[in-house]
Write an enzyme that holds these catalytic residues in place. Structure first.
Site, PDB file in Angstrom:
ATOM      1  N   ASP A   1      36.570 -14.114 -90.712  1.00 46.28           N
ATOM      2  CA  ASP A   1      36.571 -14.570 -92.097  1.00 46.28           C
ATOM      3  C   ASP A   1      37.905 -15.278 -92.326  1.00 46.28           C
ATOM      4  O   ASP A   1      38.821 -15.173 -91.501  1.00 46.28           O
ATOM      5  CB  ASP A   1      36.359 -13.404 -93.082  1.00 46.28           C
ATOM      6  CG  ASP A   1      35.866 -13.912 -94.439  1.00 46.28           C
ATOM      7  OD1 ASP A   1      36.045 -15.110 -94.744  1.00 46.28           O
ATOM      8  OD2 ASP A   1      35.297 -13.103 -95.214  1.00 46.28           O
TER       9      ASP A   1
HETATM   10  O1  KHP Z   1      41.527 -19.691 -99.552  1.00 48.27           O
HETATM   11  N1  KHP Z   1      40.352 -20.009 -99.803  1.00 48.27           N
HETATM   12  O2  KHP Z   1      40.105 -21.103-100.298  1.00 48.27           O
HETATM   13  C1  KHP Z   1      39.308 -19.105 -99.524  1.00 48.27           C
HETATM   14  C2  KHP Z   1      38.021 -19.452 -99.835  1.00 48.27           C
HETATM   15  C3  KHP Z   1      36.989 -18.574 -99.558  1.00 48.27           C
HETATM   16  C4  KHP Z   1      37.269 -17.373 -98.974  1.00 48.27           C
HETATM   17  O3  KHP Z   1      36.238 -16.505 -98.733  1.00 48.27           O
HETATM   18  C5  KHP Z   1      35.724 -16.309 -97.513  1.00 48.27           C
HETATM   19  O4  KHP Z   1      35.289 -17.514 -96.916  1.00 48.27           O
HETATM   20  C6  KHP Z   1      33.914 -17.468 -96.635  1.00 48.27           C
HETATM   21  C7  KHP Z   1      33.681 -18.180 -95.353  1.00 48.27           C
HETATM   22  O5  KHP Z   1      32.353 -18.285 -95.061  1.00 48.27           O
HETATM   23  C8  KHP Z   1      33.570 -16.011 -96.626  1.00 48.27           C
HETATM   24  O6  KHP Z   1      32.246 -15.706 -96.952  1.00 48.27           O
HETATM   25  C9  KHP Z   1      34.483 -15.479 -97.660  1.00 48.27           C
HETATM   26  O7  KHP Z   1      34.684 -14.100 -97.519  1.00 48.27           O
HETATM   27  C10 KHP Z   1      38.544 -17.032 -98.677  1.00 48.27           C
HETATM   28  C11 KHP Z   1      39.590 -17.890 -98.948  1.00 48.27           C
END
Ligand code: KHP
Length: 793
Positions: free
Chosen positions: A290
């Site tokens: 993740d």
């Molecule tokens: O920093 N960001 O922009 C950010 C965006 C989304 C994020 O969530 C994660 O990213 C997704 C990737 O599929 C997962 O389902 C989720 O847990 C975690 C961090």
């Protein structure tokens, strides 16, 4: 001669196509530097092709290509590739997806959130939806607007009603999720083992991720304590379905730790369970972290002493790709320190690039999906499917006879609530740009009715400033329709709910509207359930429906159900608990069975009375059913096992039960046949019941019957013991049709228990996690790492 000329022409055409694709992010296997490498040999197997490619990389090039933004290798003509695409309920805005600002590729079909599609209990629908998504994804790829792998589905069970991301899942039941995800992956990837995958799907978040932020605990540092029984019985089955039964292309390990080990650093999860026990061993399957979960291994999990160790422990455990930059930044020094072998890095890269081989990334126009264009996006059929998916999920919870209701140009409707003119709200999170968003207000106006619309009363702080328009709308109308509940302002990524009751402002306004004594119905929206007992108990509110996040045609779906153009047949995919449930169990308690500080979780184990139970849903008609007669009701376990020749014993057929379902009312309707197993067998306590099979019957005409065929396996009958083993036990079994059973079949199993699946135990701990950031009930709040995440996620 003709054949040779034909061949030359084909080659020339292929060359043309490659020339077009060149510069659009595809490797050029005709004229580029890789043309003589085995990776461009379409007759070689994917492993050999990817191995040949990676053998050309220098160590530096290998290390550079370990993050979700991979620069490729320019000197080899290997383009940059972004591994992070999302498509939860349609091709979605995400790092690798580039919607155009106007015209072609400026939108894609936006289906309902999975929580509503789960309520349809229709696996064929899910395969059809997923096929549209993968078709549209391919069209976007052909225009170089997206990659070929997608980080969907979110298949963690929706265990706690507070979870802000429960909307992304099909619900709370592990069998339901397992069946749903199998249907979904078939549509996304194009079957279990096609030559060219349509796209690669990614089952996430492995495993036991179902909390965002609660009482000082965050998804990034939470250490879920789970015993083998709950792990094997509840948290794992959807992932087993992905890996073992659906051949999914990719997995994502999660932010949380399980029993002391961050999942992305855990060889027990990524190697012993996923790759060995489930046989997810081919070299085209890879695990991504993740996003920044590798960094989280260092902090806040504090699992390693150094950053380099965090990167190396993840790579060695089997996390092939880092969503983020941590691998790219720290693996070089980790390698210098001798923390991993180059062959481990090679294996990870081979897995990823052989998956691209399976997607036809190197094969130009040989790939059958290359001819898909924007003409294949948002077709009339896809639009109709988005509407159908919403209609199939909408669930009728109360109806004193008001519905279905005639609406025409003589009707005056008060359409009130924060959702009454919802547009993007109807999509929920992980959405793309929809071709249109037909709100409830739009749909009501299409029916020719006079619509008195009023926004409010608001989800947040009480303010009655806008309420006068609500009373004016109600006064001027014959019918009151209230559309409200919750939305992404209170349930979302990073945000769990702190109440599962209706907000006071809404209840106040709804209660006063009910006092008008006019025909009134309520549409409850959002992914998590809200305790609707005040509405169910209010005699002046005639009908209650639940509509989740219904997607691009949500308003039309709603009014098609209200008017009876489509009869409702959705079933609740989660338990609707009373509001005080959340005071009885901490979110951090992962146990399913009732115990201290825990009244039990899900319909199987909750020992209180649900407001509306899992599987509940009414119709505009009535159904009766006749159970099949079993020629033999007594089975011997040893005989069942002797006849079972499958590698995975839980897959062996037991019997197929054909229930005759009759529509005894006067309205044609779909019917969802839910097969629940009850009885006294296996370890105590016994679950109240367990869903073991379902099927949706379409268009059962008034007065006629259809067969609901429920094929049971040995796995359907099994229970999980305290070691996590799946076992067939002697005892008395009853298979009942529906939540308020319409028919039963009883049978008995005798003999000694037989193990269908022996659960691998975690080896004794070799690694000590620091307890500096240990999460748990009542720990001090930590800094919120989601604070600066852009809106929309
Ligand atoms: O920093 N960001 O922009 C950010 C965006 C989304 C994020 O969530 C994660 O990213 C997704 C990737 O599929 C997962 O389902 C989720 O847990 C975690 C961090």
């Amino acid at each position: 001669m003709a054949a040779i000329l034909g061949g030359i022409a084909a080659l020339a055409l292929a060359g043309q196509a490659f020339a077009q694709l060149e510069g659009r992010g595809f490797p050029d296997c005709i004229n580029g530097p890789l043309k003589n490498n085995t990776v461009c040999d379409t007759s070689a197997d994917p492993l050999a092709r990817a191995t040949a490619l990676i053998s050309l990389f220098t160590l530096e090039e290998k290390l550079n290509n370990t993050g979700h933004v991979s620069p490729g290798v320019p000197r080899l003509g290997l383009p940059a590739y972004t591994w992070w695409q999302e498509a939860l309920h349609g091709v979605a805005s995400s790092p690798g997806v580039n919607f155009s600002t106007s015209g072609n590729y400026s939108y894609a079909t936006s289906f309902p959130q999975p929580i509503l599609m789960g309520a349809a209990f229709d696996d064929d629908l899910i395969t059809a939806v997923a096929t549209v998504i993968s078709t549209e994804a391919r069209a976007f790829n052909n225009d170089d607007r997206a990659g070929l792998d997608y980080w969907t589905p979110n298949i963690n069970p929706f265990k706690d009603p507070r979870w802000g991301r429960g909307q992304e899942t099909p619900g709370e039941d592990p069998y339901h999720l397992s069946s749903y995800v199998h249907a979904l992956i078939n549509g996304l990837q194009g079957g279990e083992d096609p030559k060219y995958k349509r796209i690669v799907a990614t089952c996430k978040h492995f495993v036991a991720y179902d909390m965002e932020s609660w009482n000082g605990n965050y998804r990034y540092q939470f250490d879920a304590q789970i015993d083998s029984q709950d792990l094997a019985e509840y948290y794992m089955p959807p992932f087993q379905s992905c890996a073992r039964d659906s051949n999914v292309g990719a997995f994502m390990c999660s932010y949380n730790a399980v029993n002391g080990v961050p999942t992305c650093a855990d060889p027990y999860l990524l190697q012993t369970i996923l790759r060995e026990h489930w046989g997810w061993t081919n070299e085209q399957q890879w695990v991504t972290s993740d996003c920044d979960a590798v960094q989280n291994i260092f902090l806040p999990h504090n699992y390693t002493q150094t950053r380099e160790e965090a990167a190396a422990v993840a790579l060695n455990a089997g996390t092939d790709l880092d969503c983020g930059t941590y691998y790219q930044h720290h693996l070089p020094a980790a390698f210098e320190q001798g923390l991993f072998n180059e062959s481990t890095l090679d294996m990870s890269l081979i897995r990823q690039y052989s998956s691209l081989v399976r997607l036809g990334y190197f094969d130009g126009d040989l790939v059958p999906y290359r001819n898909l264009t924007f003409a294949d996006v948002s077709t009339p059929q896809s639009q109709q499917l988005a509407l159908q998916a919403a209609e199939e999920g909408i669930t009728l919870l109360k109806n004193d006879g008001l519905l279905p209701m005639k609406i025409d140009n003589s009707t005056k409707i008060a359409l009130i609530g924060d959702w009454a003119n919802a547009t993007t709200q109807m999509q929920g999170n992980y959405a793309g740009i929809a071709p249109y968003l037909h709100s409830p207000l739009y749909a009501a106006q299409q029916l020719g009715a006079t619509v008195n619309y009023a926004y409010g009363p608001g989800f947040g702080d009480p303010t009655t400033d806008s309420w006068n328009s609500i009373w004016a709308a109600a006064n001027a109308s014959d019918i009151i329709i209230y559309v409200g509940g919750i939305d992404n302002s209170v349930e979302s990524e990073g945000m769990d709910r702190n109440t599962i009751a209706w907000t006071g402002t809404q209840l106040d306004a709804i209660g006063e509207l009910a006092m008008y004594g006019k025909p009134m119905l309520l549409f409850q929206m959002g992914g998590g359930q809200i305790d609707s007992s005040p509405i169910a108990n209010n005699p002046n509110i005639s009908a209650l429906l639940w509509g989740g996040y219904p997607g691009q045609d949500g308003g039309v779906a709603m009014f098609n159900i209200i008017t009876g153009k489509t009869a409702p047949a959705g079933r609740l995919p989660t338990t609707q608990y009373p509001a005080n449930y959340i005071a009885q169990v901490p979110m951090t308690n992962m146990s399913l069975r009732p115990g201290e500080n825990n009244p039990g979780r899900t319909y199987k184990w909750y020992n209180g009375t649900a407001v509306f139970e899992f599987g509940y849903g009414m119709h505009y008609t009535n159904f009766s059913a006749t159970a099949p007669t079993m020629s033999n009701c007594n089975f011997t376990i040893s005989n069942l096992m002797a006849n079972c020749t499958e590698q995975y014993k839980d897959r062996c057929a037991f019997t197929t039960l054909d229930f005759e379902v009759k529509n005894t009312g006067s309205v044609d309707s779909d019917y969802v046949a839910l097969g629940f197993l009850t009885g006294s067998f296996g370890p105590q306590p016994y679950p109240k019941k367990s869903l073991v099979k379902y099927t949706r019957l379409h268009g059962v005409s008034a007065g006629s019957s259809q067969a609901a065929s429920l094929a049971l396996t040995l796995g359907s009958l099994a229970r999980v013991d305290d070691m996590g083993n799946t076992v067939l036990y002697p005892g008395d079994y009853s298979l009942m049709l529906d939540t308020q059973p319409l028919a039963y079949v009883n049978f008995t199993l005798s003999g000694s228990p037989a193990v269908l699946d022996q659960w691998p135990q975690r080896p004794a701990a070799t690694h000590q996690t620091s307890n500096y950031f240990v999460g748990g009930f009542g720990t001090e709040p930590l800094e919120d790492p989601m604070e600066n995440v852009p809106a929309g996620y």
